[in-house]
Design an enzyme around this catalytic site. Structure first.
Site, PDB file in Angstrom:
ATOM      1  N   GLY B 126       9.831  52.346  48.089  1.00 44.66           N
ATOM      2  CA  GLY B 126       9.574  52.475  49.533  1.00 44.66           C
ATOM      3  C   GLY B 126       8.311  51.747  49.922  1.00 44.66           C
ATOM      4  O   GLY B 126       7.247  52.339  50.056  1.00 44.66           O
ATOM      5  N   GLU B 243       6.645  44.182  38.677  1.00 44.86           N
ATOM      6  CA  GLU B 243       7.829  43.923  39.496  1.00 44.86           C
ATOM      7  C   GLU B 243       8.197  42.451  39.475  1.00 44.86           C
ATOM      8  O   GLU B 243       9.354  42.087  39.568  1.00 44.86           O
ATOM      9  CB  GLU B 243       7.557  44.384  40.939  1.00 44.86           C
ATOM     10  CG  GLU B 243       8.704  44.087  41.878  1.00 44.86           C
ATOM     11  CD  GLU B 243       8.503  44.668  43.264  1.00 44.86           C
ATOM     12  OE1 GLU B 243       7.605  45.508  43.451  1.00 44.86           O
ATOM     13  OE2 GLU B 243       9.254  44.266  44.165  1.00 44.86           O
ATOM     14  N   GLU B 370       5.410  32.157  49.530  1.00 43.39           N
ATOM     15  CA  GLU B 370       4.185  31.731  50.224  1.00 43.39           C
ATOM     16  C   GLU B 370       3.009  32.608  49.816  1.00 43.39           C
ATOM     17  O   GLU B 370       1.918  32.118  49.508  1.00 43.39           O
ATOM     18  CB  GLU B 370       4.380  31.798  51.752  1.00 43.39           C
ATOM     19  CG  GLU B 370       5.282  30.715  52.325  1.00 43.39           C
ATOM     20  CD  GLU B 370       6.761  30.948  52.069  1.00 43.39           C
ATOM     21  OE1 GLU B 370       7.118  32.044  51.588  1.00 43.39           O
ATOM     22  OE2 GLU B 370       7.560  30.034  52.327  1.00 43.39           O
TER      23      GLU B 370
END
Lengths: 381, 386, 379
Positions: B126, B243, B370
């Site tokens: 989340g 991650e 980016e």
């Protein structure tokens, strides 16, 4: 819509070609021919006067200043001169100084400088970049202290193309160090023979000497050499950036390179499908660039304004054309002029490196894209 | 330097592979692209857990094996290569478990970790909100502390698999009056709690994968807080490195890649075409470079160093590769490249066109390229910040 | 040189833009992606009323008599609006083939009906080989009792599911470009079966199988065995027509992206003020303008009847690649929101991929360019 040139334009292109092929020596180098030898330099300076006499150096100027108000012819001229590698249209004088004086100069300045530019008598150079001010030009620190009838100039410029050959220089200097940085800059002209100006060569990646450092040591520049108002030079320079970027010279140079490479492939019998694709790809890119360039001229011709247009062709050409030759020639592409076995007189090795230099000079491609984004597309700064 | 695996690692790889081949033979799954994020199978995750391949790098005290990061990468590489349905436990194994180990309370560790290891716990992440994407620290979901609980209000978006997961690893603002990075905390929130609504977002493939998750005065126990209150931003940073650093950032479309190479080996129209040969070999080379960039991250971790820019670099490269691969695959297949799954004539079971659609998000999810380039510039190259 | 549209063309563009904004909102586009037919008969009738279905056909056949360049202007607007339905199949493909190959009588009847909006038509050319080369046409038509019997499978036939007539390219003999014939076939004829494919652009491409389909003498379009040059002409125009659609889509994606980057705020600033985003947008603008000129040059040359093999190939190879690049950048700027079904961005991204592979992709056309600029034939 009509994608043709007019018969007059076609005739002019042919006239330019005839002139060049007539006058060009048979052993003319297949390279950017500057500074290979004093003979070649002399030849170029002499031909500048010849094309000046033909009225070709003032093609896009307003009639009241002796021009023909025909940016399309000017673009055709640039295209062809670049194709034949005959640099007789002074990029700085004809391309930048003249339009700047026409837009921002006073009558005296115009009367003094336009005729010598139009006749091809004077070679100009540009003093913008400094060791500490490249892409961020407004950060420049060369000082010009305003005094009664002159400025006293101290400091250094760098990357000054052809300063060692030029007769005059136009440059930006900080005239008010206390103002916000865009508002303390003045646009000045100086005779390169003025006492206190000295030039130091920089040898570039191609091994050539076109770039220089330029030093200013208590140089007295007369007041009448100020273009526009005191401390308003930044806005003159920004206006000028727009004249600088039609890209037609990149077009001609690339068209020539492509023709040479296709000729090479045909001669050597290069039949590999991937190589065919690469050359075809280049031909397509070039065609797109051709229209982006001529569109600029066409819009200019019809006074349509061109805030978005000018940067495009150059962004395009400086980024991609240079790699092409290397891909096609493979190992041979690295051979420099004068080497045994060198194909196409070494133009590929040279142009590949030149493309890199050209990308950086006169505003990097990053700045071009920023201009497109902010001025053309209206993105916030 | 030594660009090879140990004997034990080779054995581990062989073991994982034979397990997956066996499972394939029994038809327990069909190889699919993106199965690490889209392929939910509680049953399959339990099997992986039973093999002992979840939480392998964790301390033994928490049920782990204290294997190296490279060992874990070998397991995940095979799972991804086979396109096995591992989404159910992926986030738990990859980042939520490690976060609990690093910052969680003993109670949390005892509760969650053994269940993750068995493949019985699924986490959704989340993080993003409608107005907080790249600028994650500006998030607005509020967690207000009361005497005995936190009350959560707000909205999350792009929450992958929230409709399949048991918990959401929630990042919320606990102090609105301090600079934005300093008022954020992390929570483990049971998705079954009253006040939580999961709303599907249908993506361009017409599939339901993302969700919006709404929190309407959701009451979570104080024990749901992970680590220190208001230190969440600094805890997340580590999580994000995990991650971004896995092979799923380059192998998401691997099953399709594999099938395409096989097809090219069989079809004269393909293998006789010099352009196709060129495109495929180019892809194989590019893939190998990306794979090594990711092994570098695992190796860095196994040396006890934080791969804060290496993982950003690997993800930039890997996700750009995925997009290039998908583009090339559809191009190699020509007209047939536009056929989707379920079309009789679709080559590679339509995975090429699916991949082309799915990969549009690869350079966005888990940090846009980016933003990641900024990280490489700042932390990797030491360039000054703007 | 004149790089602007004529006053009439500007008017056509404006009318088309307004009309499509009203009549073809994105809700309709989405609805039609799911729809069995894939088009709205009401909208089709309105388009016919506007004269669009007869736009490029001579007045003597009931058309409006506009040029191919005019048609390109209209197609650009259709691409911008993602217009669903069989306009391209009917007017550019089948209509083009009938114009090229049809007898006076066939033109009178078929072009007249198309112009009135009463006839939907398509071209059945490609096959499971997915190739645009004459060599690869394997559907056969055997002469029998004055007519022909057609056998085989066509694939990627657009809008066959709703067509009233199909122009089918079949082999009546010979090899390569020799011996190919165009037939007018009723999709409802016995032996024809049509199955819709599922495509990335959710358009209505079909598999059409011919199982001993009998057609009469009058089904031949043009001359027996002489069909391929006609197909080539239609393909040239179709490639450029597809470019015009892509230019329209590209322009719209650029505008959407620029607007979004002005509105979306992150880190307390519109993201359009970040250099990374500005560069994406500038690159997109270059691709839009480049595609526009190279495509319109080809459309103009075709319109003027000039030889344009090279320019057509240049246009398709460039625009295919540029449009795809540009939609990918559009997604990168839009972030997650563009990935959702509800957002318009994905409509263009999916169509860009389909447009790229249709009528020859970049590599296909670069090969043509290579020969045209004088490179030796491939090894």
């Amino acid at each position: 819509m009509d994608f043709r040139f007019t018969p007059e334009e076609e005739a002019f292109r042919q006239e330019v070609r005839d002139y060049i092929t007539n006058v060009l020596p048979p052993d003319w180098p297949a390279l950017d021919p500057i500074d290979i030898s004093p003979e070649i330099n002399d030849f170029v300076r002499q031909q500048m006067k010849v094309v000046g006499a033909k009225g070709w150096l003032s093609l896009s100027w307003p009639k009241e200043h002796g021009g023909r108000e025909d940016p399309m012819l000017d673009t055709i001229l640039q295209d062809e001169l670049a194709y034949y590698r005959l640099p007789v249209r002074d990029v700085q004088g004809v391309g930048n100084v003249a339009p700047t004086l026409i837009h921002f100069g006073n009558d005296e300045q115009r009367k003094h400088h336009l005729p010598t530019i139009a006749k091809g008598e004077i070679l100009w150079c540009q003093g913008y970049s400094e060791p500490g001010a490249g892409s961020d030009l407004a950060g420049l620190s060369l000082r010009a202290v305003p005094e009664d009838d002159h400025f006293t100039v101290n400091g250094q410029k760098t990357w000054t193309s052809f300063a060692h050959q030029a007769d005059w220089v136009y440059f930006l200097a900080r005239s008010n160090p206390d103002a916000p940085r865009h508002q303390g800059i003045t646009f000045l002209l100086a005779d390169m023979r003025t006492p206190g100006i000295s030039v130091n060569p920089i040898i570039d990646i191609t091994g050539n000497h076109t770039l220089n450092e330029t030093f200013y040591d208590n140089v007295k520049v007369p007041r009448e050499n100020m273009v526009g108002e005191l401390n308003r030079g930044w806005y003159v320079a920004v206006g000028l950036l727009e004249f600088e970027r039609s890209g037609a010279s990149y077009l001609g140079a690339s068209r020539r390179l492509l023709e040479d490479l296709v000729g090479y492939a045909a001669d050597v019998g290069l039949r590999h499908p991937l190589l065919r694709k690469r050359l075809a790809d280049a031909a397509v890119e070039l065609e797109v660039a051709r229209w982006l360039s001529y569109r600029t001229a066409w819009m200019h011709q019809h006074q349509m304004g061109y805030s978005l247009e000018p940067p495009m062709a150059k962004v395009f050409m400086t980024q991609r054309a240079g790699h092409l030759g290397m891909e096609v020639l493979g190992l041979h592409g690295q051979l420099e002029r004068g080497s045994p076995c060198v194909p196409l007189q070494g133009s590929v090795a040279f142009l590949t490196q030149l493309a890199l230099r050209e990308t950086i000079l006169a505003g990097t491609s990053e700045i071009q894209r920023m201009l497109i984004a902010t001025r053309g597309l209206g993105l916030p700064r | 330097m030594e660009f090879k695996f140990t004997e034990t690692q080779d054995k581990l790889r062989a073991e994982v592979r034979s397990f997956l081949e066996e499972e394939l033979k029994h038809g327990s799954f069909e190889p699919s692209n993106d199965a690490w994020i889209d392929g939910y199978s509680k049953e399959f995750s339990r099997k992986v857990g039973a093999k002992g391949w979840i939480g392998t790098i964790w301390p033994k005290g928490y049920g782990g094996k204290e294997w190296s990061f490279v060992d874990r990468l070998i397991i995940t590489e095979e799972l991804l290569r086979f396109g096995a349905p591992v989404a159910y436990h992926w986030m738990s194994d990859r980042q939520c478990g490690p976060c609990v180990i690093a910052y969680g309370s003993d109670e949390q560790r005892k509760d969650i970790l053994p269940r993750i290891i068995k493949g019985e716990v699924s986490f959704a992440l989340g993080m993003s909100e409608p107005d907080s994407g790249s600028d994650l620290a500006s998030l607005q979901t509020r967690a207000v502390e009361t005497e005995d609980a936190f009350i959560i209000n707000g909205q999350k978006i792009w929450t992958s698999g929230a409709h399949e997961a048991d918990y959401i690893y929630l990042v919320a603002r606990t102090d609105p009056d301090v600079p934005k990075h300093k008022g954020i905390s992390e929570f483990i929130v049971d998705l079954k709690l009253p006040g939580i609504t999961v709303k599907p977002i249908v993506d361009m493939m017409n599939s339901h994968h993302f969700n919006e998750v709404y929190f309407d005065s959701v009451r979570v126990p104080k024990s749901a807080l992970v680590g220190e209150r208001n230190r969440g931003w600094y805890q997340i940073a580590v999580q994000l490195d995990y991650e971004r650093s896995g092979l799923e950032r380059i192998m998401s479309p691997y099953p399709m890649f594999h099938m395409m190479l096989d097809l090219a080996r069989q079809e004269p129209v393909l293998y006789n075409n010099p352009e196709v040969r060129h495109k495929l070999t180019d892809l194989v080379v590019k893939f190998e470079v990306g794979r090594l960039l990711i092994y570098r991250v695992a190796w860095t971790l196994s040396q006890g160093r934080v791969p804060n820019f290496e993982s950003a670099m690997a993800k930039i490269y890997g996700t750009a590769f995925e997009q290039h691969l998908s583009h090339m695959a559809t191009q190699v297949l020509g007209l047939s490249g536009q056929l989707m799954e379920d079309s009789r004539w679709a080559p590679l079971r339509g995975l090429a066109s699916r991949s082309y659609l799915f990969c549009a998000g690869a350079t966005l999810r888990g940090g846009t390229s980016e933003i990641l380039r900024n990280i490489v510039a700042l932390r990797g190259l030491g360039l000054p910040s703007q | 040189m004149d790089l602007s549209l004529s006053e009439d063309q500007e008017m056509l563009r404006k009318m088309a833009r307004d009309f499509l904004a009203n009549e073809c909102p994105k809700t309709l586009v989405r609805e039609m992606e799911e729809d069995e037919k894939g088009y709205s008969p009401e909208l089709w009738a309105k388009m016919a009323e506007q004269g669009w279905t007869g736009l490029p056909f001579p007045e003597k056949y009931g058309g409006v008599g506009y040029s191919f360049l005019d048609l390109a202007v209209l197609l650009e607007e259709m691409g911008r609006a993602c217009l669903p339905g069989p306009y391209f199949s009917t007017v550019v493909l089948a209509g083009g083939a009938i114009m090229e190959a049809g007898s006076e009588e066939q033109k009178q009847k078929l072009l007249g009906e198309i112009s009135e909006g009463k006839l939907i038509a398509t071209l059945a050319l490609t096959e499971p080989s997915a190739s645009y080369k004459a060599n690869d046409i394997q559907v056969t038509a055997a002469a029998e009792g004055g007519g022909h019997v057609i056998n085989g499978t066509k694939l990627f036939v657009p809008d066959a599911n709703v067509a009233d007539v199909m122009v089918v390219v079949a082999r009546t003999g010979g090899q390569g470009a020799e011996g190919l014939t165009l037939f007018l076939v009723d999709p409802k004829a016995s032996g024809v079966s049509i199955t819709q494919l599922k495509t990335i652009a959710s358009d209505k491409l079909c598999e059409v199988t011919f199982d001993k389909v009998k057609v009469g003498q009058d089904a031949v379009l043009g001359e027996v065995g002489k069909g391929w040059p006609m197909v080539e002409t239609v393909l040239q125009k179709a490639a450029v027509a597809k470019c015009a659609e892509m230019v329209g889509g590209a322009q719209q994606v650029l505008e959407m992206t620029v607007n979004y980057s002005k509105e979306r705020v992150q880190f307390g600033r519109p993201i359009g003020s970040f250099q990374a985003i500005q560069h994406h947008c500038a690159n997109m603008a270059i691709d839009v303008d480049g595609s526009r000129f190279i495509s319109y040059q080809a459309a103009w040359m075709l319109s003027e009847g000039m030889p344009s093999t090279k320019e057509v190939a240049m246009a398709k190879s460039w625009t295919s690649d540029a449009y795809r690049r540009l939609t990918a950048l559009g997604h990168q700027v839009h972030g997650g929101i563009g990935f959702t079904k509800d957002h318009d961005m994905q409509l263009y991204y999916r169509r860009a991929k389909a447009a790229e592979v249709t009528f020859g992709d970049g590599d296909f056309h670069r090969d043509v360019v290579a020969s045209e600029i004088g490179l030796p034939d491939p090894a």
